[in-house]
Scaffold this motif. Sequence first.
Motif, PDB file in Angstrom:
ATOM      1  N   ASP A  98       0.801  -1.224   0.000  1.00 31.44           N
ATOM      2  CA  ASP A  98       0.000   0.000   0.000  1.00 31.44           C
ATOM      3  C   ASP A  98       0.836   1.278   0.000  1.00 31.44           C
ATOM      4  O   ASP A  98       0.275   2.371  -0.121  1.00 31.44           O
ATOM      5  N   GLY A 132      -4.465  -1.187   6.589  1.00 27.94           N
ATOM      6  CA  GLY A 132      -5.231  -0.050   6.092  1.00 27.94           C
ATOM      7  C   GLY A 132      -5.268   1.089   7.081  1.00 27.94           C
ATOM      8  O   GLY A 132      -5.205   2.268   6.700  1.00 27.94           O
ATOM      9  N   ALA A 133      -5.345   0.748   8.384  1.00 25.54           N
ATOM     10  CA  ALA A 133      -5.348   1.798   9.401  1.00 25.54           C
ATOM     11  C   ALA A 133      -4.011   2.541   9.426  1.00 25.54           C
ATOM     12  O   ALA A 133      -3.978   3.767   9.545  1.00 25.54           O
ATOM     13  N   ARG A 175      -1.966   2.804   6.898  1.00 25.30           N
ATOM     14  CA  ARG A 175      -1.907   3.582   5.654  1.00 25.30           C
ATOM     15  C   ARG A 175      -2.694   4.877   5.787  1.00 25.30           C
ATOM     16  O   ARG A 175      -2.245   5.944   5.338  1.00 25.30           O
ATOM     17  N   ASP A 176      -3.873   4.800   6.382  1.00 28.23           N
ATOM     18  CA  ASP A 176      -4.675   6.017   6.561  1.00 28.23           C
ATOM     19  C   ASP A 176      -3.963   7.030   7.461  1.00 28.23           C
ATOM     20  O   ASP A 176      -4.054   8.246   7.243  1.00 28.23           O
ATOM     21  N   THR A 228      -1.269   8.833   5.435  1.00 27.35           N
ATOM     22  CA  THR A 228      -1.779   9.837   4.495  1.00 27.35           C
ATOM     23  C   THR A 228      -2.093  11.150   5.212  1.00 27.35           C
ATOM     24  O   THR A 228      -2.080  12.216   4.591  1.00 27.35           O
ATOM     25  N   ALA A 229      -2.361  11.076   6.519  1.00 25.97           N
ATOM     26  CA  ALA A 229      -2.629  12.304   7.281  1.00 25.97           C
ATOM     27  C   ALA A 229      -1.348  13.033   7.657  1.00 25.97           C
ATOM     28  O   ALA A 229      -1.397  14.209   8.027  1.00 25.97           O
TER      29      ALA A 229
END
Length: 546
Positions: free
Chosen positions: A119, A281-282, A284-285, A288-289
């Motif tokens: 990712d 996914g957590a 990755r999120d 992105t922040a």
Amino acid sequence: MIFESPMLLLLAPVLGVVVGVLTWIARQRRIRLAGLWSSELRHQAEASGRFGPVWLGIVAVLLGVALAGPRGGRTEITTESRALSLVMVMDVSRSMLAEDVAPSRLGRAVREARRLVHDLPGDRLGLIAFAGRSYILSPLTIDGGAITLQLDALSPDLASQGGTSLAAALVQGAQLLDASTEIADRVLVVFTDGEAHDSLDAIVRSAEYIRDEGIRLVLVAEGTAVPTQIPIRDSAGTLLEYQRTRSGDIVETWRRDRVLGQIADASDGTIIPANVPDQAGAVRDLTTAFKRNPTTETRTADLTPLAWIPLLMAALVLLGQTVTRRTASLVALAALLLRPMGASAQLVTDAERAVRDSTLEKASQAYLALARRGFAKDTSFYNAGTAAIMAGQLEAASVPLTQAAMSVDPDLRFRALYNLGTAALKMSRIDTARAEALREMVIQHLKEALLLHPGSAEAKWNFELALRAEPPPSDGGGGGGGGQSAPPPPSGREDQPEADPQPVPDGLTRSQAEQILNSIERQERAVRTNQQKRRRGRGAAGGKDW
């Protein structure tokens, strides 16, 4: 302006003079030969290429200057960074083998880390594994494939010291990020169950160090808060026992939420709970922040390479010579380039003819000549060695087959290793003085071959023969036939048919087949058992090795 090799600069005029003189001599010879035909042709030769030696001498001088490595001037280089620098820290202590989550804590951590690598394309990733000590498995790199390969190999056996030293792993991860000179945000992602055998104060101090360095810490929790046992399994997945203390009590482990919480508080970090189904996914999120604004850096580079200038001038002079001269020299150059191809094609024809005529020694030599010319190098080495085996030259076959065994083609490498093992097995029955050493070679080559093609019955049969040191009894099916059968015939090109694999002897019983299939697995289990015994004897500080 400076030159990397001043000596070459001094030799450049000498090179120009030599080339010019040789060109002038060649021109005079051409004029003399033209005069033998007619005086008119001689006059034409004298009028053509009058300044050729001068121009070619200038080209030689320019090439010498380029080889001397001229450098000079300065230029501004601007770099822009949009990537994160992220290091993953993987807990590989034995407590991570607990199966309170599927397939295990370590199995889930590796799965989520692999997804995280997928990712985050383009980000610089690093990898650290830790148990009683921490180990840098990969520095920061954009090669996600290399990180994935390291993740697939993670296991508690990787650590030379048992236990869990979380504080040292946090510090090493921060130092790895500090060593990066790239302009990017820095993130440390730790996959752990929180069970640690160092003091909580030391762990908190490490977390504060991470905060002070401006590194963002993400803790990915693994396991459950319910005490569970740590299974010990063999290579086949069979449960052997449960982890025990030195006193013989069964160890119970659980996720240490209190430890994880204090680390997050001390580092101003974030915890990804264990009950989150998509932990990758957590993470990755979260990344992105983080701040990803482009950062531009401009630096001045002194003494930039200038070799392209004399090279360009030499190319222009040669181009002018080519355009203004007759094309006879170009035709000669094309003939010279095509000549090696024609010679290689002739060698292929000779090798094929030798195979058809059963002159296998001659075929082996022809294929060796092809390999030395670089024509289908790996295949030619394989064909040379195989032809030598079929000709009875077992010793001579080992050198080309060893070269072929280095091929990146797994099928060709398997066949080369198989034929190496077969040749050594044959020699062990002829040369009794070296029989034991040769059988060790058989086992080594065939074991590598079976790693490439585990389903090869022929390789398993010969491997079993080497392990037994003697052929099976005649009523057991096939005697020594597996080791004495001939290797596949050579194949020079793709359009030549290759022999089918060697057949398994007809008399092989089911019990013997099962023994052959399980021989390697028995050895692997023995090695794994010895490793487990050594681990129990070694332990960690304070007697804890989980």
